[in-house]
Design an enzyme around this catalytic site. Sequence first.
Site, short mmCIF file in Angstrom:
data_model
loop_
_atom_site.label_atom_id
_atom_site.label_comp_id
_atom_site.label_asym_id
_atom_site.label_seq_id
_atom_site.Cartn_x
_atom_site.Cartn_y
_atom_site.Cartn_z
CB CYS A 70 -0.90 -0.02 1.24
SG CYS A 70 -1.85 1.50 1.50
CB CYS A 182 -3.45 3.69 -5.18
SG CYS A 182 -4.61 2.79 -4.11
#
Length: 262
Positions: A70, A182
């Site tokens: 992440c 992302c």
Amino acid sequence: MSIAFFDSGIGGLTVLREAARRLPDEDFLFFADTLHVPYGPKTKEQVTEYVCEAAERIFGENVKALVIACNTATSVAVSDLRHAYRVPVIGMEPAVKPAVEMNGASGRRVLVLATQLTLSQTKYMQLVSRVDDHGIVDSLPMPELVDYCEGLNFDPEEVGGYFRRKFEPFDLNEYGTIVLGCTHYPYYTRMLEDILPPHIRVIDGSAGTVRRVSAILGERGIEGGGSGRVRFMNSADDPAYNRKLERAWAILNDEKRPNGAR
């Protein structure tokens, strides 16, 4: 022992997919922080707290490495985890450097898509400053895309319309590379390739992250010993979300990938 992959939701599965392909002799644990997804709209302090709480549970599972799959969590919390644990902790960063290198001779620009929190962090700004000598990198927050992804929404009309609205202010002929900053966003690579002009390449940081994981395991002599097994956990201990992870994993690994998912 397994390699653990951590994300707020299903996004980090895109990194796990790359690891499963490149490291077939490893076992994997994927942990999703379903109690707090998504991270993008939250404060740095909140995300740091959530990541540290999740890490405590993950390290109780006898893992040999932890991949923070992440970009947002990496930008705010990876240093804290590296100081707290002796087990290797590998983070993510947007693939700005390879994008800049690819675009160097063409004169075209780079557009980084990420959450607002990732784009606002010093870590990201320092990365761009370090590699972008000619000022060709632009950034575009796309927070709603995480919600689409968590809802397993790959509808080309709805999500495609969202992409087109977000790209309206940009002359896409000026751009050579889109960076997916992302880990949720690579689910939409194929959809983006259908929408964008054909000269634009779409890249993400999964391959570079997995190369780093492989190198660290080799340096420490802890590579291998598994069979490619994948196990799912989530912070809410919710069996329904684990089934959702299994479904998202199947979508990623289905070469036919319905509804534009990738």
